[in-house]
Write an enzyme that holds these catalytic residues in place. Structure first.
Site, PDB file in Angstrom:
ATOM      1  N   PHE A  79       0.329  -0.961   0.544  1.00  0.00           N
ATOM      2  CA  PHE A  79       0.020   0.253  -0.010  1.00  0.00           C
ATOM      3  C   PHE A  79       1.284   1.252   0.072  1.00  0.00           C
ATOM      4  CE2 PHE A  79      -2.129  -3.316   2.237  1.00  0.00           C
ATOM      5  CZ  PHE A  79      -3.159  -3.604   1.592  1.00  0.00           C
ATOM      6  N   LYS A  80       0.869   2.474  -1.063  1.00  0.00           N
ATOM      7  CA  LYS A  80       1.516   2.994  -1.220  1.00  0.00           C
ATOM      8  C   LYS A  80       1.131   4.304  -0.371  1.00  0.00           C
ATOM      9  CE  LYS A  80       3.602   7.138  -4.297  1.00  0.00           C
ATOM     10  NZ  LYS A  80       3.311   6.802  -5.679  1.00  0.00           N
TER      11      LYS A  80
END
Length: 309
Positions: A170-171
């Site tokens: 997850f960015k």
């Protein structure tokens, strides 16, 4: 093999720009030099075809050309993340399968959106990522970015990580990113394989304190971001804080004044590439802005300004 060459991927994974010649055509020789510089400057891995790569000005054929040129040139030296974002589940899945077949370590995907108003609700977003997850055997990084205009709650992200086999990274680059990262880690537990920082590292220290294990920044100075990440991940927080303070003026200037053009300008200044052109209708940096970027960078002696000299 470094700790970042195998899962879980950690460290500095900058976005590589797409290199054009002065006429706006793909410059694949320049692209390869760009990649070599980013590896030499300490990137644990790289991401290609992201927004900071000007993916939105490339034809589908050009995307494939750049992807294959980069993956073949990297040849397994470091992991490569390929951005495969598309509104269509089927197209995104096909792009992702092609990236995996070509050697990508991961794909990065924004939730489906189009323009200012076309959005998909949570059931559709879930099915979108399910379709892609079922189509591949490499991890998916969800890019939680304001450009998509799509709210993704912590509970929803954690649910997808628990229920979809390949949704693991997850960015997070929305406001209050550290709070979201902290909540995501708490809700998702061990299935959150990679909680990562974005946005050119402007919130990097807060995000690291919240539990981030990776940073996806611009491609101009991975050696500088390494000076922050390495000591932090080794438990030397005070050293990381000092390095963050040194590099923050350049990080801030990139984030607030230059955007995606910063790394190209630095690469051209240091002889990595011949042209820092962006594709029309994007415009070159104002000469004063360009000079300001280089002035700040020179005080830090980044590898980029001497790599090609």
């Amino acid at each position: 093999m470094t700790i970042s060459a195998q899962r879980p991927y950690r460290g500095v994974f900058p976005v590589a720009p797409t290199i054009f010649d002065a006429g706006g055509n793909l410059d694949l020789d320049g692209q390869r030099r760009c990649i070599d510089f980013m590896i030499d400057a300490g990137s644990h891995g790289i991401c290609i075809l992201a927004n900071f790569s000007e993916q939105f000005v490339l034809t589908d054929a050009e995307r494939e050309t750049v992807m294959h040129a980069v993956l073949e040139h990297v040849a397994g030296r470091i992991p490569v993340i390929v951005t495969t974002t598309h509104f269509s589940s089927a197209v995104c899945a096909a792009r992702s399968r092609e990236a995996e077949a070509a050697g990508a370590a991961m794909v990065m995907i924004m939730p489906p959106y189009h323009g200012a108003t076309f959005r998909v609700g949570e059931p559709g977003i879930y099915e979108f990522y399910r379709v892609v997850s079922d189509a591949i055997n490499i991890p998916i990084m969800i890019q939680d970015a304001p450009v998509a205009g799509t709210p993704l709650s912590v509970d929803f992200l954690a649910r997808m990580a628990k229920e979809l086999a390949n949704v693991r990274y997850f960015k997070i680059e929305v406001p209050m990113a550290a709070n979201k990262l902290r909540g995501l880690i708490e809700k998702g537990g061990s299935v959150i394989e990679g909680p990562w920082d974005g946005e050119e590292a402007i919130t990097l220290m807060a995000d690291l304190d919240a539990g981030a294990t990776g940073a996806m920044t611009g491609g101009g100075y991975p050696d500088g971001i390494r000076q922050i990440m390495d000591p932090f991940l080794a438990g030397r927080r005070d050293e990381a804080v000092q390095a963050y303070a040194r590099w923050l003026p350049l990080i801030n200037y990139e984030n607030r004044q230059c955007g995606l053009q910063a790394c190209k300008v630095l690469m051209r200044e240091g002889g990595v590439i011949k042209s820092d052109a962006v594709r029309h209708p994007l415009q070159p940096l104002h000469p004063a802005t360009r000079a300001g970027l280089i002035e700040i960078a020179r005080t830090l002696d980044p590898v980029v300004l001497r790599w090609g000299r």
